[in-house]
Design an enzyme around this catalytic site. Structure first.
Site, PDB file in Angstrom:
ATOM      1  CE1 TYR A 152       1.705  -1.431  12.309  1.00 40.67           C
ATOM      2  CE2 TYR A 152       2.081   0.493  11.332  1.00 40.67           C
ATOM      3  CZ  TYR A 152       2.050  -0.404  11.023  1.00 40.67           C
ATOM      4  OH  TYR A 152       2.044  -1.201  10.458  1.00 40.67           O
ATOM      5  CG  ASP A 158       0.003  -0.230   2.648  1.00 38.02           C
ATOM      6  OD1 ASP A 158       0.360  -1.260   2.709  1.00 38.02           O
ATOM      7  OD2 ASP A 158      -0.145   1.155   3.512  1.00 38.02           O
ATOM      8  CE  LYS A 217       2.690  -3.962   9.072  1.00 35.39           C
ATOM      9  NZ  LYS A 217       2.413  -3.581   7.590  1.00 35.39           N
TER      10      LYS A 217
END
Length: 275
Positions: free
Chosen positions: A142, A23, A171
């Site tokens: 994140y 991406d 993730k």
């Protein structure tokens, strides 16, 4: 068995994930490895990727559907933005279904952005829509920005947020060691895959990081640059697959990188080699 389970089985193999995100064209432009997308996708497929992650326009542009799973990324932001940590939703679950995707992914940066609350709200809304549609959701969570340091505790918190708000797969960055990564996987209610981050200096460093992550209870990887910018994306994918799916030690995975792709695939069980 429901639709979400069927789709999850297309992007995971026996609960293990070898995901290659591509991406980066939106955030960073047409970088090395992502110029000829058809070729790169074919290479990682050949190496045994369980899924590729693409934006909706790239999925639409492909001349033929990938033979592995497809995850449609629904978040975007560019390196030129005043707030680089802000991600906005640019696609919906209905679009993913229409394009034949097997899952949707949403990106949230925790800390460092005044728009964190908007990203969290978007993740929660997409999670509800995915549940209604039977569509798996990958949350990229994140700790990133001036308000955080990227510590193991912050990574664990970010991963927990993804699981708490309804993702089926999370993730997050690797913490740097097995012990602290175990805290991340233990605290997250859904499977965790690690991000690759910047391109590593050596193949051995990539493979060891992934082996350590698996030892810490991770379900696999979502690695981009360390695969698609490798001199042989097919062999790097095969080497990582050997660790993740076949439980091979790093030494054997390094040997895969020295083999032809035909020999590397030949090392796999027949059912996997035929994918």
């Amino acid at each position: 068995m429901d639709g979400k389970t069927i789709r999850m089985n297309r992007i995971l193999e026996s609960g293990r994930a070898v995901i290659v995100p591509m991406d980066h064209g939106v955030s960073d432009g047409a970088i090395d490895g992502l110029i000829d997308m058809e070729r790169t996708i074919a290479q990682v497929e050949k190496g045994g990727a369980s899924a590729v992650l693409l934006h909706k326009g790239m999925i639409k542009s492909l001349r033929s559907p990938p033979g592995c799973g497809v995850i449609m990324h629904a978040s975007a932001g560019t390196k030129y933005a005043e707030d680089r940590n802000r991600k906005v939703l640019v696609a919906g679950v209905e679009t993913a279904i229409r394009l034949g995707a097997d899952a949707v992914s949403v990106h949230v940066n925790v800390g460092g952005s005044a728009t964190e609350h908007e990203m969290l709200e978007g993740l929660g809304e997409v999670a509800d829509l995915c549940d209604r549609a039977g569509m798996p959701l990958l949350a990229m969570t994140y700790p990133r920005g001036k308000g955080v340091t990227g510590s193991p505790a912050e990574i664990a918190h970010a991963a927990r947020i993804g699981g708490e708000l309804g993702a089926d797969l999370v993730k997050c960055p690797y913490t740097g060691d097995i012990g602290s990564m175990r805290l991340v996987t233990a605290a997250c209610p859904v499977p965790v895959v690690i991000a690759g981050g910047p391109k590593c200096d050596t193949d051995a460093a990539v493979l060891q990081m992934v082996a350590d992550a698996m030892a810490a209870g991770c379900a696999g990887i979502s690695l981009g640059r360390n695969i698609f910018q490798h001199r042989r994306p097919d062999l790097m994918t095969a080497a990582l697959r050997a660790i993740i799916v076949d439980d091979a030690p790093v030494r054997e995975a390094m040997e895969v990188l020295g083999e032809s792709i035909e020999k590397a695939i030949g090392m796999m069980p027949a059912a996997e080699a035929s994918r």
